[in-house]
Write an enzyme that holds these catalytic residues in place. Structure first.
Site, short mmCIF file in Angstrom:
data_model
loop_
_atom_site.label_atom_id
_atom_site.label_comp_id
_atom_site.label_asym_id
_atom_site.label_seq_id
_atom_site.Cartn_x
_atom_site.Cartn_y
_atom_site.Cartn_z
N CYS A 1 67.75 -45.54 61.37
CA CYS A 1 66.34 -45.68 60.99
C CYS A 1 66.01 -47.16 60.75
CB CYS A 1 66.05 -44.87 59.74
SG CYS A 1 66.56 -43.14 59.85
N ARG B 1 51.94 -37.92 46.88
CA ARG B 1 52.74 -38.80 46.02
C ARG B 1 52.73 -40.25 46.50
NH1 ARG B 1 58.04 -36.56 46.05
NH2 ARG B 1 57.26 -35.13 44.45
N CYS C 1 75.13 -44.68 56.08
CA CYS C 1 74.53 -43.59 56.85
C CYS C 1 74.66 -43.86 58.35
CB CYS C 1 73.07 -43.42 56.47
SG CYS C 1 72.26 -42.06 57.34
N CYS D 1 64.89 -35.63 41.68
CA CYS D 1 65.20 -35.62 43.11
C CYS D 1 66.53 -36.33 43.37
CB CYS D 1 64.09 -36.30 43.91
SG CYS D 1 62.44 -35.64 43.55
N CYS E 1 65.55 -48.51 57.10
CA CYS E 1 66.45 -48.10 56.02
C CYS E 1 67.61 -49.07 55.79
CB CYS E 1 67.01 -46.71 56.31
SG CYS E 1 68.01 -46.07 54.94
N CYS F 1 64.94 -31.23 43.33
CA CYS F 1 64.62 -31.58 44.71
C CYS F 1 65.82 -32.30 45.31
CB CYS F 1 63.37 -32.47 44.76
SG CYS F 1 62.88 -32.98 46.43
N CYS G 1 58.92 -30.70 50.62
CA CYS G 1 58.42 -32.04 50.31
C CYS G 1 58.54 -32.83 51.61
CB CYS G 1 59.25 -32.67 49.21
SG CYS G 1 58.77 -34.37 48.79
#
Length: 327
Positions: free
Chosen positions: A71, A274, A67, A111, A74, A142, A202
């Protein structure tokens, strides 16, 4: 001897319906005595949900690693040297088989996550068949594919997508400490596109990023003041991965995580809250307190994108102990 009845005085409503929350109000909830906070959250939870039911979601990484975002939490970021290896996008058949397995194990929502800043149109087209076929299995669908361009949310909606996940991650004043390759407004822009397309939202965040309690309150404030509020709110406890900038973050005290669940329930009374990343490291008693405080959704399955999760048998055993049933 006749036992006298005891009249319990219920506290007044903490906040008027439909009014915007203030930072001071959310901080005041965090500052309540722990047992009082959990009790109030449990009361609100029972006003809107069956406390014996838990929504089960399974999350699968359909495209892992590489990616371009940076972040700090991550392990899939190309900016960090982590144990996660780049993997090509799964095939439609592989995704559908994973969805069948998830449904057989009791999951009601499937998801799909991809390590993109945002999907190129060609990438998005490949996911539409996945969404259609997973939806055909009778599962809620999702996706979390990053920042969306104009028209992409509508394509996902037309394919049968029910929810789009796009987390705010942390408070606005903490955001730049965690991510430099995009702005907070980029997040809000994608959430606007998702809502305009008629998709359910979400949206949650991560705690344990070396943020202050005030910043945790700031995250909940942003979520509570979204209009409308998110239907699902995942609360992640940072999973520290070797090679990420936040590998050395100070561990969050367990009571502070439970407080965050309780404050989320009080400020987002009709949302599914969640328990997400970090649950494998939570003792059963801590998870039980989270359910008492208003959590009513979990990620179900042995893996969350690239980090571990309690296995299905362990979750079934815990739910049996607590008298919880899948929604």
């Amino acid at each position: 001897m006749t036992q006298a009845s005891i009249a319990f005085q219920r506290p007044p409503k903490l906040h008027p319906e439909q009014a915007l929350w203030s930072q001071q109000e959310v901080e005041a909830l965090y500052d309540l005595p722990f047992m009082e906070l959990v009790f109030r959250a449990a009361e609100v939870h029972r006003q809107h949900f069956d406390p014996s039911r838990v929504q089960l979601s399974t999350l699968v990484s359909i495209k892992t690693g590489g990616c371009p975002e940076d972040c700090g939490y991550c392990p899939q970021s190309a900016h960090h040297e982590t144990p996660v290896e780049n993997q090509p996008m799964m095939t439609v058949d592989e995704v559908v088989e994973a969805a069948r397995h998830a449904k057989a194990n009791g999951a009601g929502r499937f998801c799909m996550g991809a390590a993109w800043r945002g999907p190129k149109d060609a990438d998005l087209e490949k996911t539409l068949d996945m969404v259609q076929q997973v939806k055909a299995l009778g599962l809620q669908t999702c996706a979390t594919f990053g920042l969306l361009k104009d028209g992409q949310a509508e394509k996902l909606k037309d394919a049968g997508l029910d929810y789009y996940n796009h987390n705010l991650d942390t408070a606005p004043d903490k955001y730049a400490d965690i991510i430099q390759t995009r702005d907070y407004e980029d997040r809000l822009d994608t959430l606007g596109k998702v809502r305009s397309a008629g998709l359910s939202v979400c949206c949650g965040g991560i705690v344990g990023l070396n943020e202050t309690r005030e910043q945790r309150a700031g995250l909940i404030l942003q979520l509570a003041n979204l209009d409308p509020q998110p239907e699902s709110v995942p609360v992640n406890n940072l999973v520290k991965v070797t090679g990420t900038p936040l590998d050395g973050a100070e561990a969050l005290d367990w009571t502070e995580f439970v407080r965050t669940i309780a404050v989320a329930r009080l400020t987002l009374p009709k949302s599914y809250i969640r328990l997400s990343a970090g649950r494998r490291e939570m003792p059963e008693a801590m998870q039980a307190l989270c359910f008492l405080a208003g959590a009513n959704s979990i990620f179900y399955g042995d893996k969350l994108l690239t980090t571990g999760n309690p296995d299905v048998d362990a979750d079934r055993a815990l739910m049996d102990k607590l008298g919880l049933q899948p929604l």
